[in-house]
Design an enzyme around this catalytic site. Sequence first.
Site, mmCIF file in Angstrom:
data_model
loop_
_atom_site.group_PDB
_atom_site.id
_atom_site.type_symbol
_atom_site.label_atom_id
_atom_site.label_comp_id
_atom_site.label_asym_id
_atom_site.label_seq_id
_atom_site.Cartn_x
_atom_site.Cartn_y
_atom_site.Cartn_z
ATOM 1 N N LYS A 11 0.828 -1.214 0.000
ATOM 2 C CA LYS A 11 0.000 0.000 0.000
ATOM 3 C C LYS A 11 0.863 1.265 0.000
ATOM 4 C CE LYS A 11 -4.030 -2.161 2.208
ATOM 5 N NZ LYS A 11 -5.004 -2.055 3.316
ATOM 6 N N TYR A 51 -12.375 -1.576 -3.837
ATOM 7 C CA TYR A 51 -12.898 -1.740 -2.470
ATOM 8 C C TYR A 51 -14.423 -1.614 -2.416
ATOM 9 C CZ TYR A 51 -8.319 -1.899 -0.159
ATOM 10 O OH TYR A 51 -7.075 -2.277 0.292
ATOM 11 N N ARG A 104 2.333 -6.922 8.819
ATOM 12 C CA ARG A 104 1.685 -5.744 9.410
ATOM 13 C C ARG A 104 2.284 -5.400 10.775
ATOM 14 N NH1 ARG A 104 -4.395 -7.164 7.171
ATOM 15 N NH2 ARG A 104 -4.371 -5.747 5.386
ATOM 16 N N ASN A 114 -1.989 0.155 6.737
ATOM 17 C CA ASN A 114 -1.490 -1.122 7.264
ATOM 18 C C ASN A 114 -0.627 -1.895 6.264
ATOM 19 O OD1 ASN A 114 -3.552 -1.892 5.590
ATOM 20 N ND2 ASN A 114 -4.697 -3.044 7.132
ATOM 21 N N HIS A 117 -2.207 -5.270 1.357
ATOM 22 C CA HIS A 117 -3.495 -5.907 1.121
ATOM 23 C C HIS A 117 -3.240 -7.344 0.694
ATOM 24 C CE1 HIS A 117 -7.485 -6.709 -0.610
ATOM 25 N NE2 HIS A 117 -6.816 -7.306 -1.571
ATOM 26 N N GLU A 128 -9.468 -10.121 -8.079
ATOM 27 C CA GLU A 128 -8.476 -9.070 -7.781
ATOM 28 C C GLU A 128 -7.235 -9.186 -8.662
ATOM 29 O OE1 GLU A 128 -7.825 -9.087 -3.537
ATOM 30 O OE2 GLU A 128 -9.808 -8.241 -3.162
HETATM 31 P P1 GDP Z 1 -8.119 -6.671 5.481
HETATM 32 O O1 GDP Z 1 -8.753 -7.796 4.693
HETATM 33 O O2 GDP Z 1 -7.322 -7.154 6.679
HETATM 34 O O3 GDP Z 1 -7.301 -5.735 4.606
HETATM 35 O O4 GDP Z 1 -9.291 -5.786 6.124
HETATM 36 P P2 GDP Z 1 -10.733 -5.321 5.580
HETATM 37 O O5 GDP Z 1 -11.065 -6.024 4.272
HETATM 38 O O6 GDP Z 1 -11.687 -5.447 6.711
HETATM 39 O O7 GDP Z 1 -10.543 -3.759 5.283
HETATM 40 C C1 GDP Z 1 -9.928 -3.288 4.122
HETATM 41 C C2 GDP Z 1 -8.966 -2.177 4.487
HETATM 42 O O8 GDP Z 1 -9.713 -1.072 5.014
HETATM 43 C C3 GDP Z 1 -7.982 -2.503 5.615
HETATM 44 O O9 GDP Z 1 -6.834 -3.224 5.175
HETATM 45 C C4 GDP Z 1 -7.625 -1.125 6.134
HETATM 46 O O10 GDP Z 1 -6.690 -0.452 5.264
HETATM 47 C C5 GDP Z 1 -8.976 -0.421 6.047
HETATM 48 N N1 GDP Z 1 -9.744 -0.541 7.306
HETATM 49 C C6 GDP Z 1 -10.334 -1.661 7.823
HETATM 50 N N2 GDP Z 1 -10.957 -1.401 8.980
HETATM 51 C C7 GDP Z 1 -10.779 -0.076 9.198
HETATM 52 C C8 GDP Z 1 -11.208 0.815 10.247
HETATM 53 O O11 GDP Z 1 -11.881 0.413 11.201
HETATM 54 N N3 GDP Z 1 -10.844 2.126 10.126
HETATM 55 C C9 GDP Z 1 -10.104 2.586 9.069
HETATM 56 N N4 GDP Z 1 -9.798 3.899 9.026
HETATM 57 N N5 GDP Z 1 -9.699 1.786 8.071
HETATM 58 C C10 GDP Z 1 -10.012 0.468 8.140
#
Ligand code: GDP
Length: 141
Positions: A11, A51, A104, A114, A117, A128
Amino acid sequence: MNESDTLAIIKPDAFGSGKSGRIIAHLEAAGFQVVAARVSRLSRTEAEAFYAVHRVRPFFGSLVEFMTSGPCMPLLLRRADAVPHLRQVIGATDPAEADEGTVRALYAESKERNAIHASDSPENSDIEIAFFFTGAERLQG
Ligand code: GDP
């Protein structure tokens, strides 16, 4: 569905602060082959499409801002059981909750910024990978 391919994206936080080399070395040490790689500055339209499942989440706007804030590095990665293995190697979404030694835990700044992805299912990895790489690139390696 190809169970041995998955998509990672280094990222903009990690790419922009010069961590991509260390992250790729970490992924290779975990048994992944880099089949294809790009450096890409996502447009707003592309980030919103990538997303789209998160469109209703409160952090969607902020996530799109972040993902378009600078170049990122999509990677087509290959090894046995690629999707579950990569999820394990990257660690939990929030680096504060990520296991020690995961990408991470080592390189993420925050729950949003973080570092990396990774596709969360073989079905999504197919979608993807196709978002970033051509059929010809998928045949490499
Ligand atoms: P991943 O599969 O671990 O990447 O997590 P998710 O699919 O739930 O979320 C996609 C991305 O959105 C994450 O990798 C973070 O960059 C962001 N994200 C997820 N949860 C949060 C949150 O609670 N707050 C914020 N600001 N960003 C989030």
